[in-house]
Design an enzyme around this catalytic site. Structure first.
Site, PDB file in Angstrom:
ATOM      1  NE  ARG A   1      -2.114  -1.107   3.679  1.00 49.50           N
ATOM      2  CZ  ARG A   1      -1.986  -0.150   4.680  1.00 49.50           C
ATOM      3  NH1 ARG A   1      -2.869   0.931   4.521  1.00 49.50           N
ATOM      4  NH2 ARG A   1      -1.459  -0.284   5.553  1.00 49.50           N
TER       5      ARG A   1
ATOM      6  NE  ARG B   1       0.432  10.560  -1.652  1.00 48.68           N
ATOM      7  CZ  ARG B   1       0.811  11.034  -0.362  1.00 48.68           C
ATOM      8  NH1 ARG B   1       1.383  11.942   0.360  1.00 48.68           N
ATOM      9  NH2 ARG B   1      -0.109  10.110   0.737  1.00 48.68           N
TER      10      ARG B   1
ATOM     11  NE  ARG C   1      11.873  -5.778  14.840  1.00 51.50           N
ATOM     12  CZ  ARG C   1      12.790  -5.794  15.258  1.00 51.50           C
ATOM     13  NH1 ARG C   1      13.153  -7.125  15.435  1.00 51.50           N
ATOM     14  NH2 ARG C   1      13.608  -4.773  15.253  1.00 51.50           N
TER      15      ARG C   1
ATOM     16  NE  ARG D   1       8.106   6.122  14.126  1.00 47.23           N
ATOM     17  CZ  ARG D   1       6.695   5.862  13.902  1.00 47.23           C
ATOM     18  NH1 ARG D   1       6.085   6.664  12.954  1.00 47.23           N
ATOM     19  NH2 ARG D   1       5.993   5.051  14.607  1.00 47.23           N
TER      20      ARG D   1
ATOM     21  CD  GLU E   1       9.097   4.531  16.648  1.00 44.93           C
ATOM     22  OE1 GLU E   1       8.273   5.560  16.951  1.00 44.93           O
ATOM     23  OE2 GLU E   1       8.739   3.448  16.050  1.00 44.93           O
TER      24      GLU E   1
ATOM     25  CE1 TYR F   1       0.093  -0.599  13.563  1.00 45.96           C
ATOM     26  CE2 TYR F   1      -1.607  -0.056  11.603  1.00 45.96           C
ATOM     27  CZ  TYR F   1      -0.627   0.276  12.640  1.00 45.96           C
ATOM     28  OH  TYR F   1      -0.489   1.663  13.178  1.00 45.96           O
TER      29      TYR F   1
ATOM     30  CG  ASP G   1      -3.833   2.807  11.090  1.00 46.50           C
ATOM     31  OD1 ASP G   1      -2.850   2.754  11.784  1.00 46.50           O
ATOM     32  OD2 ASP G   1      -3.985   2.579   9.690  1.00 46.50           O
TER      33      ASP G   1
HETATM   34  P1  FAD Z   1      -4.355  -1.840  23.103  1.00 48.51           P
HETATM   35  O1  FAD Z   1      -4.324  -0.261  22.808  1.00 48.51           O
HETATM   36  O2  FAD Z   1      -3.067  -2.161  22.958  1.00 48.51           O
HETATM   37  O3  FAD Z   1      -5.140  -2.153  24.200  1.00 48.51           O
HETATM   38  C1  FAD Z   1      -5.321  -3.420  24.955  1.00 48.51           C
HETATM   39  C2  FAD Z   1      -5.239  -3.163  26.224  1.00 48.51           C
HETATM   40  O4  FAD Z   1      -5.388  -4.622  27.011  1.00 48.51           O
HETATM   41  C3  FAD Z   1      -4.002  -2.676  26.812  1.00 48.51           C
HETATM   42  O5  FAD Z   1      -4.011  -1.585  27.489  1.00 48.51           O
HETATM   43  C4  FAD Z   1      -3.423  -3.965  27.770  1.00 48.51           C
HETATM   44  O6  FAD Z   1      -2.750  -3.487  28.973  1.00 48.51           O
HETATM   45  C5  FAD Z   1      -4.643  -4.403  28.047  1.00 48.51           C
HETATM   46  N1  FAD Z   1      -4.649  -6.011  28.458  1.00 48.51           N
HETATM   47  C6  FAD Z   1      -3.648  -6.844  27.788  1.00 48.51           C
HETATM   48  N2  FAD Z   1      -3.646  -8.060  28.582  1.00 48.51           N
HETATM   49  C7  FAD Z   1      -4.148  -7.756  29.727  1.00 48.51           C
HETATM   50  C8  FAD Z   1      -4.761  -8.633  30.898  1.00 48.51           C
HETATM   51  N3  FAD Z   1      -4.184 -10.090  30.862  1.00 48.51           N
HETATM   52  N4  FAD Z   1      -5.584  -8.187  31.903  1.00 48.51           N
HETATM   53  C9  FAD Z   1      -5.964  -6.882  31.625  1.00 48.51           C
HETATM   54  N5  FAD Z   1      -5.572  -6.218  30.617  1.00 48.51           N
HETATM   55  C10 FAD Z   1      -4.928  -6.589  29.671  1.00 48.51           C
HETATM   56  N6  FAD Z   1      -3.175   3.910  14.870  1.00 48.51           N
HETATM   57  C11 FAD Z   1      -3.806   4.833  14.278  1.00 48.51           C
HETATM   58  O7  FAD Z   1      -4.832   5.047  13.825  1.00 48.51           O
HETATM   59  N7  FAD Z   1      -2.937   5.968  13.971  1.00 48.51           N
HETATM   60  C12 FAD Z   1      -1.601   6.216  14.264  1.00 48.51           C
HETATM   61  O8  FAD Z   1      -0.909   7.235  14.174  1.00 48.51           O
HETATM   62  C13 FAD Z   1      -0.871   5.092  15.062  1.00 48.51           C
HETATM   63  N8  FAD Z   1       0.293   5.083  15.293  1.00 48.51           N
HETATM   64  C14 FAD Z   1       0.792   3.744  15.970  1.00 48.51           C
HETATM   65  C15 FAD Z   1       2.210   4.046  16.258  1.00 48.51           C
HETATM   66  C16 FAD Z   1       2.539   2.618  16.880  1.00 48.51           C
HETATM   67  C17 FAD Z   1       4.160   2.704  17.251  1.00 48.51           C
HETATM   68  C18 FAD Z   1       1.736   1.693  16.925  1.00 48.51           C
HETATM   69  C19 FAD Z   1       2.438   0.060  17.581  1.00 48.51           C
HETATM   70  C20 FAD Z   1       0.759   1.595  16.686  1.00 48.51           C
HETATM   71  C21 FAD Z   1       0.131   2.732  16.150  1.00 48.51           C
HETATM   72  N9  FAD Z   1      -1.317   2.812  15.763  1.00 48.51           N
HETATM   73  C22 FAD Z   1      -2.021   3.952  15.288  1.00 48.51           C
HETATM   74  C23 FAD Z   1      -2.282   1.489  15.837  1.00 48.51           C
HETATM   75  C24 FAD Z   1      -3.032   1.781  17.481  1.00 48.51           C
HETATM   76  O9  FAD Z   1      -2.005   1.716  18.410  1.00 48.51           O
HETATM   77  C25 FAD Z   1      -3.829   0.610  17.500  1.00 48.51           C
HETATM   78  O10 FAD Z   1      -4.879   0.856  16.568  1.00 48.51           O
HETATM   79  C26 FAD Z   1      -4.530   0.494  18.892  1.00 48.51           C
HETATM   80  O11 FAD Z   1      -3.535   0.700  20.052  1.00 48.51           O
HETATM   81  C27 FAD Z   1      -5.618  -0.636  18.965  1.00 48.51           C
HETATM   82  O12 FAD Z   1      -6.159  -0.690  20.197  1.00 48.51           O
HETATM   83  P2  FAD Z   1      -6.319  -1.909  21.063  1.00 48.51           P
HETATM   84  O13 FAD Z   1      -7.260  -1.546  22.073  1.00 48.51           O
HETATM   85  O14 FAD Z   1      -6.816  -3.006  20.105  1.00 48.51           O
HETATM   86  O15 FAD Z   1      -5.311  -2.622  21.809  1.00 48.51           O
END
Ligand code: FAD
Length: 379
Positions: free
Chosen positions: A182, A186, A260, A291, A314, A362, A364
């Protein structure tokens, strides 16, 4: 949002207070009128979207990497904006290579600056076609070939190769072509990183957004609570929405899924603006970090009263148990293990596996919200 030490005699338990868990909890409370308890093993809400305000500079920084909300989905945008106003930030990324800063993704400025040319937009397609045709790659079999087939070897070696090596610690020849299928390219000076219509940062910060999502009389939040220390005490009819790692749920019986991880090194500098943009990539393999984030640029509407700035370097590294998992590596072996875990998950009644960790993919933020909304549509 209630924070209580109450009993676990509840009909709905959401494991994880990230964007997936918060979306599910909100819908269960609001649309189904049922009580729901949200637990998180961490001491904060928001999952990986969590942010804090730096005490020295007053600048909000994203503790798990820069997070920009962006989406093409009207449904997601309407949902999320109920809990916060967003600023009008449009994300732009630059890449430093060999001491010079270029627009990323590759655009007309990148090409002209890199090759010392003055091409016009209508000349770019031909120019790149000639560059990529030099290698005659019709069916790219890996990331290196895919990148070369898109932008030619010189641009690949400058902007993709070193960065990828640092990010994945793997030769791009051994990575799947899908990783950059993806990659936008441009022919103009357009330098917005995301092209989607809805984009921005929560005006009062991510944690206020999450506080508002979880602020409902039927939602109880318990932080510092590990699911695995209480799952044996749950009533059999408790519905569990599990957003933690799927392999951990099954005690890693088919092996660990690989990730990672990242390391973030923060530094406060006595200048108001260090790099003039929020994210600067470093493509040279000799530069150890991938970065530098400079968070003040995410909120141009806020005054930087301190005259100082906060930056964060980072570093990408291999994940091991105990580290924070960030990007799924998703090798063939991972996909095989995941299929085994998914099969087991189907056989567990009353547990829904959701989110980036629960589904090992992954997402977003907007995709995580949409998947959570759709999960609840099907309840
Ligand atoms: P998480 O945010 O990981 O939440 C899961 C939660 O479950 C965590 O708080 C964890 O502590 C909890 N948990 C796990 N196990 C247990 C347990 N046993 N008991 C109790 N709690 C537990 N997305 C974008 O749209 N824009 C961006 O610019 C962007 N930048 C990013 C940059 C980086 C470096 C990364 C890695 C990702 C990025 N993302 C971005 C993606 C974004 O981080 C995810 O979409 C989002 O975090 C997903 O949310 P989630 O609730 O699925 O997971």
């Amino acid at each position: 949002m209630k924070k209580e030490e109450g009993s676990m005699q509840i009909p709905n338990l959401v494991v994880g207070a990230g964007i997936t868990g918060a979306t599910i909890a909100r819908r269960i409370a609001e649309d189904f009128g049922q009580p729901v308890t949200v637990i998180d093993v961490r001491e904060h809400i928001g999952g990986n979207c969590h942010s804090e305000f730096d005490s020295q500079t007053g600048i909000e920084y994203h503790c798990y990497g820069t997070h920009i909300f962006h989406t093409t989905s009207g449904r997601v945008w309407d949902f999320i904006r109920r809990f916060s106003e967003f600023n009008s930030y449009r994300h732009k990324v630059l890449t430093t290579y060999n001491g010079r800063a270029y627009h990323m993704p590759v655009n007309l400025q990148t090409i002209n600056l890199f090759f010392g040319l003055q091409l016009r937009p209508y000349e770019v397609a031909d120019f790149i076609r000639r560059k990529s045709a030099e290698e005659n790659i019709t069916e790219p079999r890996n990331l290196e070939e895919k990148a070369i087939s898109l932008i030619g070897r010189e641009l690949y070696e400058a902007f993709v190769k070193g960065y990828t090596l640092k990010q994945w610690e793997t030769d791009p020849k051994n990575l799947s072509a899908d990783i950059i299928s993806r990659l936008p390219f441009r022919h103009t000076h357009e330098c917005d990183y995301f092209t989607c219509p809805y984009q921005g940062l929560p005006l009062e910060g991510y944690d206020r957004l999450f506080e508002n999502m979880l602020d409902h009389e039927l939602i109880t939040v318990k932080l510092g609570q590990d699911y695995f220390s209480l799952r044996d005490t749950l009533p059999a009819d408790c519905r569990v929405f599990y957003t933690g790692p799927i392999d951990r749920f099954f005690d890693y019986r088919h092996g660990e899924l690989s990730w990672r991880s990242l390391r973030f090194d923060y530094e406060t500098l006595d200048v108001p603006d260090y790099q003039g943009t929020s994210v600067m990539n470093y493509a040279d393999v000799e530069v150890p970090y991938t970065r530098i984030h400079e968070y003040r640029h995410l909120h141009p509407e806020r005054d930087n009263m301190s005259g100082r700035t906060l930056i964060c370097r980072e570093y990408s590294r291999k994940w091991k148990q105990g580290d924070e998992p960030y990007y799924p590596v998703n090798t063939d072996a991972d996909r095989e293990k995941l299929a085994l875990y998914e099969k087991e998950a189907e056989a567990v009644s009353n547990v829904y596996f959701a989110g980036r960790l629960g589904q090992y993919r992954y997402y977003d933020m907007d995709k995580a919200v949409l998947a959570a909304l759709e999960l609840c549509d099907g309840l």
